[in-house]
Design a protein around this motif. Structure first.
Motif, PDB file in Angstrom:
ATOM      1  N   GLY A 217     -32.434  -1.258  42.924  1.00  0.00           N
ATOM      2  CA  GLY A 217     -33.449  -2.033  43.634  1.00  0.00           C
ATOM      3  C   GLY A 217     -34.852  -1.714  43.156  1.00  0.00           C
ATOM      4  O   GLY A 217     -35.058  -1.017  42.158  1.00  0.00           O
ATOM      5  N   SER A 218     -35.839  -2.222  43.894  1.00  0.00           N
ATOM      6  CA  SER A 218     -37.238  -1.983  43.554  1.00  0.00           C
ATOM      7  C   SER A 218     -37.605  -0.519  43.815  1.00  0.00           C
ATOM      8  O   SER A 218     -37.072   0.116  44.729  1.00  0.00           O
ATOM      9  CB  SER A 218     -38.147  -2.891  44.389  1.00  0.00           C
ATOM     10  OG  SER A 218     -37.860  -4.250  44.146  1.00  0.00           O
ATOM     11  N   LEU A 219     -38.519   0.008  43.017  1.00  0.00           N
ATOM     12  CA  LEU A 219     -38.983   1.376  43.186  1.00  0.00           C
ATOM     13  C   LEU A 219     -40.127   1.409  44.191  1.00  0.00           C
ATOM     14  O   LEU A 219     -40.987   0.522  44.194  1.00  0.00           O
ATOM     15  CB  LEU A 219     -39.468   1.941  41.849  1.00  0.00           C
ATOM     16  CG  LEU A 219     -38.449   1.988  40.699  1.00  0.00           C
ATOM     17  CD1 LEU A 219     -39.105   2.567  39.458  1.00  0.00           C
ATOM     18  CD2 LEU A 219     -37.223   2.804  41.077  1.00  0.00           C
ATOM     19  N   ASP A 220     -40.151   2.445  45.048  1.00  0.00           N
ATOM     20  CA  ASP A 220     -41.300   2.615  45.923  1.00  0.00           C
ATOM     21  C   ASP A 220     -42.427   3.283  45.130  1.00  0.00           C
ATOM     22  O   ASP A 220     -42.268   3.590  43.942  1.00  0.00           O
ATOM     23  CB  ASP A 220     -40.940   3.411  47.181  1.00  0.00           C
ATOM     24  CG  ASP A 220     -40.418   4.812  46.874  1.00  0.00           C
ATOM     25  OD1 ASP A 220     -40.835   5.404  45.851  1.00  0.00           O
ATOM     26  OD2 ASP A 220     -39.599   5.328  47.667  1.00  0.00           O
ATOM     27  N   GLU A 221     -43.557   3.498  45.760  1.00  0.00           N
ATOM     28  CA  GLU A 221     -44.730   3.999  45.042  1.00  0.00           C
ATOM     29  C   GLU A 221     -44.469   5.369  44.410  1.00  0.00           C
ATOM     30  O   GLU A 221     -44.848   5.613  43.257  1.00  0.00           O
ATOM     31  CB  GLU A 221     -45.931   4.090  45.989  1.00  0.00           C
ATOM     32  CG  GLU A 221     -47.221   4.498  45.285  1.00  0.00           C
ATOM     33  CD  GLU A 221     -48.419   4.501  46.215  1.00  0.00           C
ATOM     34  OE1 GLU A 221     -49.519   4.903  45.775  1.00  0.00           O
ATOM     35  OE2 GLU A 221     -48.257   4.111  47.397  1.00  0.00           O
ATOM     36  N   LYS A 222     -43.805   6.247  45.151  1.00  0.00           N
ATOM     37  CA  LYS A 222     -43.512   7.581  44.620  1.00  0.00           C
ATOM     38  C   LYS A 222     -42.575   7.487  43.420  1.00  0.00           C
ATOM     39  O   LYS A 222     -42.785   8.145  42.391  1.00  0.00           O
ATOM     40  CB  LYS A 222     -42.885   8.443  45.716  1.00  0.00           C
ATOM     41  CG  LYS A 222     -42.540   9.849  45.256  1.00  0.00           C
ATOM     42  CD  LYS A 222     -41.909  10.672  46.377  1.00  0.00           C
ATOM     43  CE  LYS A 222     -41.536  12.070  45.890  1.00  0.00           C
ATOM     44  NZ  LYS A 222     -40.901  12.874  46.983  1.00  0.00           N
ATOM     45  N   GLU A 223     -41.532   6.660  43.542  1.00  0.00           N
ATOM     46  CA  GLU A 223     -40.583   6.495  42.441  1.00  0.00           C
ATOM     47  C   GLU A 223     -41.246   5.839  41.236  1.00  0.00           C
ATOM     48  O   GLU A 223     -40.947   6.186  40.092  1.00  0.00           O
ATOM     49  CB  GLU A 223     -39.395   5.654  42.919  1.00  0.00           C
ATOM     50  CG  GLU A 223     -38.521   6.363  43.944  1.00  0.00           C
ATOM     51  CD  GLU A 223     -37.548   5.408  44.633  1.00  0.00           C
ATOM     52  OE1 GLU A 223     -36.488   5.883  45.103  1.00  0.00           O
ATOM     53  OE2 GLU A 223     -37.842   4.194  44.712  1.00  0.00           O
ATOM     54  N   MET A 224     -42.153   4.913  41.491  1.00  0.00           N
ATOM     55  CA  MET A 224     -42.862   4.265  40.386  1.00  0.00           C
ATOM     56  C   MET A 224     -43.710   5.278  39.622  1.00  0.00           C
ATOM     57  O   MET A 224     -43.773   5.245  38.380  1.00  0.00           O
ATOM     58  CB  MET A 224     -43.737   3.123  40.913  1.00  0.00           C
ATOM     59  CG  MET A 224     -44.444   2.326  39.813  1.00  0.00           C
ATOM     60  SD  MET A 224     -43.285   1.534  38.669  1.00  0.00           S
ATOM     61  CE  MET A 224     -42.663   0.221  39.728  1.00  0.00           C
ATOM     62  N   ASN A 225     -44.341   6.182  40.331  1.00  0.00           N
ATOM     63  CA  ASN A 225     -45.135   7.217  39.666  1.00  0.00           C
ATOM     64  C   ASN A 225     -44.250   8.143  38.837  1.00  0.00           C
ATOM     65  O   ASN A 225     -44.645   8.591  37.748  1.00  0.00           O
ATOM     66  CB  ASN A 225     -45.924   8.021  40.700  1.00  0.00           C
ATOM     67  CG  ASN A 225     -47.058   7.223  41.311  1.00  0.00           C
ATOM     68  OD1 ASN A 225     -47.580   6.306  40.688  1.00  0.00           O
ATOM     69  ND2 ASN A 225     -47.446   7.573  42.535  1.00  0.00           N
ATOM     70  N   ILE A 226     -43.057   8.443  39.363  1.00  0.00           N
ATOM     71  CA  ILE A 226     -42.107   9.269  38.605  1.00  0.00           C
ATOM     72  C   ILE A 226     -41.696   8.542  37.328  1.00  0.00           C
ATOM     73  O   ILE A 226     -41.636   9.139  36.247  1.00  0.00           O
ATOM     74  CB  ILE A 226     -40.867   9.589  39.466  1.00  0.00           C
ATOM     75  CG1 ILE A 226     -41.244  10.518  40.615  1.00  0.00           C
ATOM     76  CG2 ILE A 226     -39.763  10.210  38.618  1.00  0.00           C
ATOM     77  CD1 ILE A 226     -40.136  10.739  41.631  1.00  0.00           C
ATOM     78  N   MET A 227     -41.419   7.241  37.436  1.00  0.00           N
ATOM     79  CA  MET A 227     -41.017   6.460  36.272  1.00  0.00           C
ATOM     80  C   MET A 227     -42.149   6.378  35.249  1.00  0.00           C
ATOM     81  O   MET A 227     -41.932   6.541  34.039  1.00  0.00           O
ATOM     82  CB  MET A 227     -40.597   5.053  36.713  1.00  0.00           C
ATOM     83  CG  MET A 227     -40.198   4.133  35.565  1.00  0.00           C
ATOM     84  SD  MET A 227     -38.712   4.700  34.695  1.00  0.00           S
ATOM     85  CE  MET A 227     -37.460   4.107  35.838  1.00  0.00           C
ATOM     86  N   ARG A 228     -43.359   6.129  35.732  1.00  0.00           N
ATOM     87  CA  ARG A 228     -44.485   5.999  34.812  1.00  0.00           C
ATOM     88  C   ARG A 228     -44.780   7.293  34.068  1.00  0.00           C
ATOM     89  O   ARG A 228     -45.354   7.275  32.976  1.00  0.00           O
ATOM     90  CB  ARG A 228     -45.725   5.552  35.595  1.00  0.00           C
ATOM     91  CG  ARG A 228     -45.672   4.091  36.018  1.00  0.00           C
ATOM     92  CD  ARG A 228     -46.881   3.695  36.841  1.00  0.00           C
ATOM     93  NE  ARG A 228     -46.893   2.253  37.089  1.00  0.00           N
ATOM     94  CZ  ARG A 228     -47.762   1.634  37.868  1.00  0.00           C
ATOM     95  NH1 ARG A 228     -48.696   2.350  38.510  1.00  0.00           N
ATOM     96  NH2 ARG A 228     -47.715   0.336  38.023  1.00  0.00           N
ATOM     97  N   ALA A 229     -44.359   8.401  34.641  1.00  0.00           N
ATOM     98  CA  ALA A 229     -44.586   9.698  33.988  1.00  0.00           C
ATOM     99  C   ALA A 229     -43.781   9.847  32.707  1.00  0.00           C
ATOM    100  O   ALA A 229     -44.026  10.783  31.939  1.00  0.00           O
ATOM    101  CB  ALA A 229     -44.255  10.836  34.960  1.00  0.00           C
ATOM    102  N   HIS A 230     -42.856   8.919  32.421  1.00  0.00           N
ATOM    103  CA  HIS A 230     -42.056   9.054  31.198  1.00  0.00           C
ATOM    104  C   HIS A 230     -42.936   8.981  29.946  1.00  0.00           C
ATOM    105  O   HIS A 230     -42.584   9.528  28.903  1.00  0.00           O
ATOM    106  CB  HIS A 230     -40.940   7.995  31.141  1.00  0.00           C
ATOM    107  CG  HIS A 230     -41.362   6.651  30.655  1.00  0.00           C
ATOM    108  ND1 HIS A 230     -41.830   5.664  31.490  1.00  0.00           N
ATOM    109  CD2 HIS A 230     -41.356   6.094  29.413  1.00  0.00           C
ATOM    110  CE1 HIS A 230     -42.107   4.569  30.793  1.00  0.00           C
ATOM    111  NE2 HIS A 230     -41.822   4.804  29.529  1.00  0.00           N
TER     112      HIS A 230
END
Length: 416
Positions: A217-230
């Motif tokens: 599903g869609s990522l929440d804000e915290k998960e999005m920040n974790i993903m962007r850290a890649h």
């Protein structure tokens, strides 16, 4: 004012459309409409700039009258002019073999490259560093195949497995980037440099926890920040790996930056983003959009190209986005298509002159499977050897009518 004259620091912008005879067409004019349906022409979309005399000749083959946009001048700031630089002299490539001849070699190349890419990412997942020589060998093999004939290896890049998305995505971005670089006229050394950037652009995802990376599903804000850290993880991992070029490190860090400064991780604008990062950003987005992902189904190539076209100048570099659309074409190898007469076919090889009329092999008549896979060169329509019922009606998603590209790769491509 002559709308073909533009002063330094200004950019042309559309005001009105004018109908003219093709004899009045000049370099620099923007053609916004033809006097025939654009799908009956090799032009990728209804709207393009005349860049050379050959473009005028090409238009003249299909139209007597065209509509052009008269333009006024619009000033643009210096930091946004970086993407308008005239490209350096291009190298012109020709296919050394046809796609069918390259197919067997390309399959071996792809299988070995996929195996090495999996190994490389597994090592990184376990805390290791990049095997630089292995990565460079993988890229060099892909470059050699694409220089012989790009269509065969691009066809292989259409093979998808959602369970191995990241590894296959990295390899596919490598392949598509090299093919795009060939279109841009890059030299062999630059193609290898670009291919390495594509292969390693997403290595930072090996540091992203799997429940975030594979969340349906869609990522929440915290998960999005974790993903962007890649992007940061990728930079750090590549910096710790011996022999990795600085350009590759930069692309891993910057391939999610956008021309308007709304990207991440640094919010760079166009002038601060390298040419290689701009290329990989386009190829990365295209391959992602045309693949089944855990949170999003694939879309046809034509739809992905429309999005890239729409987002040019804001998300993607304007000039490179248009060149990429030209490079891919309407129906790249591996595209599943439906013909007007109801045949379902897989594009096998593109046609340099008639991009809308590739070579295909037909596998079904809608819901009925054909006894034999029949090879059809659709460019024969232009010569009058095929009727217009063989025109492509639409591009399809992989799996439509029960046809999966992967099945044909695994069974071996058989043409009769």
């Amino acid at each position: 004012m002559d709308f073909n004259e533009v002063r330094p620091g200004h950019l042309k912008s559309s005001e009105k459309t004018i109908k003219i005879h093709i004899s009045e067409l000049k370099i620099g004019m923007f053609v916004s409409k033809l006097d025939r349906p654009w799908l009956e022409t090799p032009f990728l979309m209804q709207g393009f700039t005349i860049e050379c005399l050959e473009d005028i000749d090409a238009v003249a083959e299909y139209s007597e009258y065209v509509w052009i946009d008269a333009v006024a001048e619009e000033w643009i700031p210096p930091e946004a002019r970086a993407s308008l630089k005239t490209p350096s002299k291009k190298i012109s490539y020709i296919n050394k073999v046809d796609a069918k001849a390259e197919h067997a070699r390309a399959m071996d190349t792809y299988r070995e490259a996929r195996r090495l890419t999996r190994t490389l990412l597994d090592d990184l997942r376990l805390g290791g560093v990049v095997n630089t020589e292995q990565a460079k060998t993988t890229v060099k093999d892909c470059v050699n195949s694409i220089l012989r004939n790009a269509d065969a290896l691009i066809w292989m890049s259409k093979i998808r497995s959602q369970d191995e998305y990241t590894a296959e995505h990295c390899l596919n971005v490598c392949i598509l980037a090299i093919a795009f670089g060939r279109h841009l006229g890059m030299g062999e050394a630059d193609l290898e440099r670009l291919g390495l950037c594509g292969l390693l652009h997403d290595v930072g995802k090996m540091r992203v926890q799997s429940d975030v990376l594979n969340k349906p599903g869609s990522l929440d804000e915290k998960e999005m920040n974790i993903m962007r850290a890649h992007t940061v993880h990728g930079r750090n991992m590549l910096m710790a790996s011996p022999g990795i070029p600085n350009s590759t490190i930069d692309v891993a860090y910057s391939h999610h930056e956008k021309m308007d400064g709304t990207g991440y991780p640094r919010g760079l604008k166009s002038s601060g983003i390298s040419e290689l990062a701009k290329i990989i950003a386009i190829v990365d987005a295209y391959d992602a959009m045309t693949a089944d992902r855990c949170y999003s189904p694939s879309m046809p190539s034509t739809e992905a190209l429309k999005i890239i076209f729409k987002d040019r100048g804001t998300h993607f570099d304007d000039r490179l986005a248009l060149e990429f659309i030209k490079s891919v074409g309407l129906y790249p190898p591996g595209t599943l298509v439906e013909l007007v007469n109801g045949l379902v076919a897989i594009v096998f090889e593109t046609h340099s002159k008639y991009r809308h009329l590739p070579k295909v092999f037909a596998v079904r008549k809608q819901n009925a499977r054909l006894e034999k896979n029949v090879a059809i060169d659709l460019s024969a329509i232009e010569a009058g050897r095929l009727d217009k019922s063989f025109l492509i009606k639409r591009a399809l998603n992989d799996g439509s009518f029960g046809v999966f590209i992967k099945d044909y790769r695994e069974l071996g491509l058989v043409l009769n």
